[in-house]
Every structure is written in structure tokens, then in C-alpha cells.
Design an enzyme around this catalytic site. Structure first.
Site, short mmCIF file in Angstrom:
data_model
loop_
_atom_site.label_atom_id
_atom_site.label_comp_id
_atom_site.label_asym_id
_atom_site.label_seq_id
_atom_site.Cartn_x
_atom_site.Cartn_y
_atom_site.Cartn_z
N GLU A 180 -53.13 30.64 35.53
CA GLU A 180 -52.29 29.60 34.92
C GLU A 180 -51.96 28.49 35.91
O GLU A 180 -50.79 28.18 36.15
CB GLU A 180 -51.02 30.23 34.35
CG GLU A 180 -51.32 31.23 33.25
CD GLU A 180 -50.10 31.72 32.48
OE1 GLU A 180 -49.03 31.81 33.09
OE2 GLU A 180 -50.23 32.03 31.28
N GLU B 284 -55.53 36.43 28.15
CA GLU B 284 -54.19 36.96 27.87
C GLU B 284 -53.87 36.63 26.43
O GLU B 284 -54.05 35.49 25.99
CB GLU B 284 -53.12 36.30 28.75
CG GLU B 284 -53.10 36.77 30.17
CD GLU B 284 -51.94 36.18 30.97
OE1 GLU B 284 -50.87 35.91 30.38
OE2 GLU B 284 -52.11 36.01 32.18
C1 BGP Z 1 -48.34 34.62 31.63
C2 BGP Z 1 -48.67 35.33 32.87
C3 BGP Z 1 -48.58 36.77 32.81
C4 BGP Z 1 -47.69 37.36 31.74
C5 BGP Z 1 -47.63 36.58 30.46
C6 BGP Z 1 -46.56 37.00 29.49
O1 BGP Z 1 -47.63 33.51 32.03
O2 BGP Z 1 -49.92 34.98 33.40
O3 BGP Z 1 -48.35 37.15 34.13
O4 BGP Z 1 -46.52 37.80 32.21
O5 BGP Z 1 -47.52 35.23 30.69
O6 BGP Z 1 -45.34 36.43 29.81
P1 BGP Z 1 -43.99 37.23 29.86
O7 BGP Z 1 -44.21 38.32 30.84
O8 BGP Z 1 -42.97 36.25 30.31
O9 BGP Z 1 -43.75 37.75 28.49
#
Ligand code: BGP
Length: 493
Positions: free
Chosen positions: A198, A391
């Protein structure tokens, strides 16, 4: 709806959220080791002291940390990333469960401070190298291909404390050395790499943290220079990989994809949404096409930024363009030029008005499977290169029944609709090569630091205060996803 044969279905994690063992195996520090938990209403903060020893509250990633600051531990406070779900000591058990589920691709990250604790060492930490070799061997043993993120939010803290962060060009060299070490060490074991997780978060972070006015211009200008240096570092890694292991592939990783809709059909709203998408494309345009897009000048001008871009940088960016585009997709947002009194919603480092046509998760993120098909099509049109969704998933509260079972139909519903949308995108002609759902095993939430925001097929017994046995158990979604993979995405019932 036909996925390509042996489509790379899998799951994703990140070292800082699941590995734990923050002070074992010769690992150095990262800012996440000093980040407290928050919640949907309370932002996470990191604990640092200024030059005079006075505590200052920095945001996530140490954002807003004053110069000369040092991290410290509040006695008795809970730092969730220090333990994560202790993947460091459970990886054999976890990878076996992934293998039994049929997972073909396992996205994970390497903690840079485990390999070069302060980034600037001459030689890598052997214990760190051995740990990941063993993880990759375990993957192979279980029929799983690793997809490895080189930097997922946990750069060595020394980069900030000693070198003044990514604005310093020296950090490009540190990253290149680190990437070359990984490619040489794991040649033949790792076929898919991602340079930065990201990477565009740097542009979203100031707004997310509520920075405004003059301070916003200052922070953004700093972010653009940091990003430029990261682009050069990413391109150097691509060039190095082609030299060291030409059979491997390497991609960029972008938060969100072009997932902003106009709130109304007023052309002003449509154009605003278009411009917001440009800020999303900014990083991938450079990383995929190998050069800055024309609109970059406009963005820099808006923030009064002059970036140091050399002719040599330009040549490196051109040569070091990535092989594929990857992104995280959870939800979509809306934008408007109108004054609308409406309810607000959250998202992955985003906030926007609620979209009345969509449903929302308990953390206020919209559920929009058609948005996934839409973004895939837009990306395919723009880049004409292979795409991976690395993701996707639903953060939700799970209940463990008395008999130990965990029924999570809400997660299955979310994933089913998104896999269906991906299949339709493939039929639309999108060159989709992989899909790793986020948090295939429960882990610490990046945004809130909670354990109760769960994404996994595998439940981990640990709560928001750090209590629990860390035992693993299987949710209903584990058996469902196993069936999905076995049928190569055809059986979604
Ligand atoms: C993205 C990241 C992850 C993950 C995901 C979900 O930003 O790459 O590391 O955590 O989001 O977000 P959250 O954990 O805040 O629900």
C-alpha cells in the site's frame, strides 16, 4: 464464470500483524512495536519521547513524531503487534492448516528489521534469514507458493530516528541492499514478490490523521519526496530481481484501487471523483508505466512541492517497471462537491459519506462486490498487465460456540459475492492471476490494533487485551473456502 486453470487462490498476512517475537531472533525495532491498540472510534498512537524526554503521541507509523524523538514503553500498557498471533512460533502448524485448506498462494511479508535490524548493517542477521527460509520450505512442503511483500509497514525504526526517514536518499541504498539479499537468498524458493505494501498510504495518511491547512501542504510535500525515493527503490529492486532470478515476478501494491464514486451525477462530482482516482493512480502509474503521469505536475503544484528527480532516477524508473499490479480491495467510497448532511462511513485509511445503495460492516466499511469487478476492469484498461487482488475480506466479530465451533456465514457471504465478481471480471477479459484474502488466519488489525476485528478462516484465541491461549481452531469459512479452491472457484455454495 471461469477462472484460469489452477488459479492462485490463497490468503494473506503481514509480519508486523501476526509474527510477534518482536525482540527475538536478533530482530531490530519498528514503529509498530511501540503502537498501542485503538478502536473504531479511537485512533492508534505510538509512544515516543521528544529530545527533552517529554512523552509525545505520534500516530501510526510514528506519523507526526518530532525530530530527535525516541520510542519508549508505557509500563503495563498493551502493545498488540509485539506478540501478534505468535506466527513466529506457530508457523509450521499454521502453514499445515493452510495446506490442508488447499491454499495455492500464501502472501506474507518479511520484517525488514529481522534481516537488517537498523537497515545500515553491512551483513544480514543470519537468524532472520534462517527463519524465513524455514517458512518458505514449509510452504513448499505443503504445496503452497509464497508471495512475499518486502516492506509491509515495519521498516527499521532507525530509518526514521537516525536517517530522517525516506526523504533521505541513503534509504534507497539500504532498501536495495535488503532486496538483493532476499532475492539471492531465496532464489528458487520465492516466485512472487511485492515491493511495498500500500505504497499510496503515504498520500492518504495526512488526511486520515486529520492534518489540515498549512501543515497539510508541508506534510504532503514531504510525502511526495518520500514516495519518489520509494519509487526509485522499488525500481531498483525490480532491476535486481531480473538480474538475480529472472524467473520470478514482482509487483506493486496499492491500497484501494480506483474505488471512489461520484455522490451525485452533477458533472462537478464526476470530475472530483475522477481527480481523486488520479491520486490513487499516482503511484501505480509510475510503478507500472515507469514514468510520472502528466497530472503529477498539477498535484505537486497544489501542494507547492518541488521534487528532486534526477535524470538517472528517470532512467531507473523506466527500466524498473513492475511485472504486475496488485491491490487491496475492501470497499468503495463516495465524494461530492455538495454540502450534504449525511452519515459518514469508514474504510481502509479513508472516510466518506455513506452510500445509500450499500450495506456496511461493523467497522463502517462498505460491502461492494460489484465495485471489485468495476475496479478490475478499470485497472485492466489502464495498465494491460496481469493483476492480483492481494487483500480482500470482511473484518467481523466472531462467536465461539460452547462446542468450540465458529459459524461465520457473514464472512462466507462477503467472500462469495467478491469471488463471483472476480469471476465475472475474468469473463470481461481482465487478466487476473491471483487472489489472496486478507488475514487468512486471525491477526492484529492494522487500523485499530484490535484482535476482535477478525478476517480469518482460522480462529486464534486471543482478545483485545492480550489474553488467550493462542490456540487455533477452524471456522465454517475454512471448509467453505477449501471447497471453493478445490473446484477452482466454481463451487461457491
Ligand atoms: C491494509 C493492510 C493490512 C490490513 C488491512 C485491513 O491496509 O495492508 O495490513 O490490516 O488493511 O485493515 P484493518 O486491519 O485496519 O482492518
Amino acid at each position: 464464470m471461469t477462472f484460469p486453470k489452477n488459479f492462485l487462490f490463497g490468503g494473506a498476512t503481514a509480519a508486523n500483524q501476526c509474527e510477534g517475537a518482536w525482540d527475538e531472533g536478533g530482530k531490530g525495532l519498528s514503529s509498530f512495536d511501540f503502537t498501542l491498540a485503538g478502536s473504531v472510534k479511537k485512533a492508534r498512537i505510538s509512544t515516543f519521547r521528544d529530545k527533552d524526554g517529554n512523552p509525545v503521541s505520534a500516530g501510526m507509523f510514528g506519523f507526526g513524531m518530532p525530530e530527535g524523538a525516541e520510542p519508549y514503553t508505557i509500563p503495563g500498557a498493551y502493545y498488540p503487534n509485539r506478540v501478534g498471533v505468535d506466527f513466529y512460533h506457530h508457523y509450521k502448524e499454521d502453514i499445515k492448516l493452510f495446506g490442508e485448506m488447499g491454499m495455492r498462494l500464501f502472501r506474507m511479508s518479511i520484517a525488514w528489521p529481522r534481516i537488517y535490524p537498523n537497515a545500515d548493517e553491512e551483513t544480514p542477521n543470519q537468524e532472520g534469514l534462517d527463519f524465513y527460509r524455514s517458512v518458505f520450505e514449509e510452504c513448499k512442503k505443503n504445496g503452497i507458493e509464497p508471495l512475499v511483500t518486502i516492506s509491509h509497514y515495519d521498516d527499521p525504526l532507525a530509518i526514521d530516528l537516525k536517517y530522517g526517514s525516506w526523504t533521505n536518499r541513503k534509504v534507497i541504498d539500504f532498501y536495495e541492499k535488503y532486496a538483493r539479499t532476499l532475492f539471492t537468498e531465496y532464489k528458487g524458493l520465492v516466485k512472487y514478490w511485492l515491493t511495498f505494501n500500500e505504497i499510496n498510504i503515504l498520500m492518504m495518511m495526512p488526511l486520515f490523521m486529520g492534518v489540515e491547512g498549512e501543515e497539510l501542504a508541508k506534510v504532503s510535500s514531504n510525502a511526495y519526496q518520500q514516495l519518489h525515493n520509494k519509487f526509485v527503490a522499488s525500481a531498483k529492486a525490480v532491476i535486481a530481481l531480473k538480474e538475480i532470478d529472472p524467473d520470478a515476478m514482482i509487483g506493486c501494491m496499492i491500497a484501494g484501487g480506483p474505488s471512489v464514486y461520484p455522490y451525485t451525477c452533477d458533472p462537478k462530482d464526476v470530475f472530483k471523483a475522477y481527480e481523486e482516482q488520479q491520486t490513487n493512480f499516482y503511484c501505480s502509474d509510475v510503478q507500472v508505466r515507469g514514468e510520472y503521469p502528466a497530472y503529477a505536475k498539477k498535484l505537486w503544484k497544489q501542494c507547492g512541492v518541488t521534487i528532486d528527480v534526477t535524470e538517472e532516477d528517470k532512467a531507473i524508473l523506466k527500466q524498473g517497471h513492475v511485472d504486475f499490479y496488485s491491490y487491496s480491495y475492501y470497499s468503495t467510497n463516495v465524494t461530492t462537491t455538495h454540502k450534504v448532511e449525511g452519515e459518514m462511513s469508514g474504510g481502509n485509511f479513508t472516510a466518506s459519506l455513506k452510500n445509500e445503495y450499500l450495506e456496511y460492516s461493523d467497522w463502517g466499511w462498505s460491502k461492494d462486490s460489484l465495485g471489485l469487478r468495476y475496479t478490475l476492469n478499470v485497472l485492466h484498461d489502464r495498465y494491460q498487465c496481469p493483476i492480483m487482488v492481494v487483500e480482500n475480506g470482511l473484518g467481523a466479530y466472531d462467536v465461539v460456540e460452547e462446542d468450540g465451533s465458529i459459524h461465520d456465514p457473514y464472512r462466507i457471504d462477503y467472500l462469495r459475492s467478491h469471488i463471483k465478481a472476480m469471476g465475472e471480471a475474468v469473463d470481461d477479459g481482465v487478466n487476473l492471476i491471483g487472489y489472496t484474502t486478507w488475514g487468512c488466519i486471525d491477526l492484529v488489525s492494522a487500523g485499530t490494533g484490535e484482535m476482535s476485528k477478525r478476517y480469518g478462516y482460522i480462529y486464534v484465541d486471543r482478545d483485545d487485551e492480550g489474553n488467550g491461549t493462542l490456540n487455533r481452531s477452524l471456522k465454517d469459512s475454512y471448509f467453505w473456502y477449501k471447497k471453493v479452491i478445490a473446484s477452482n472457484g466454481e463451487d461457491l455454495d
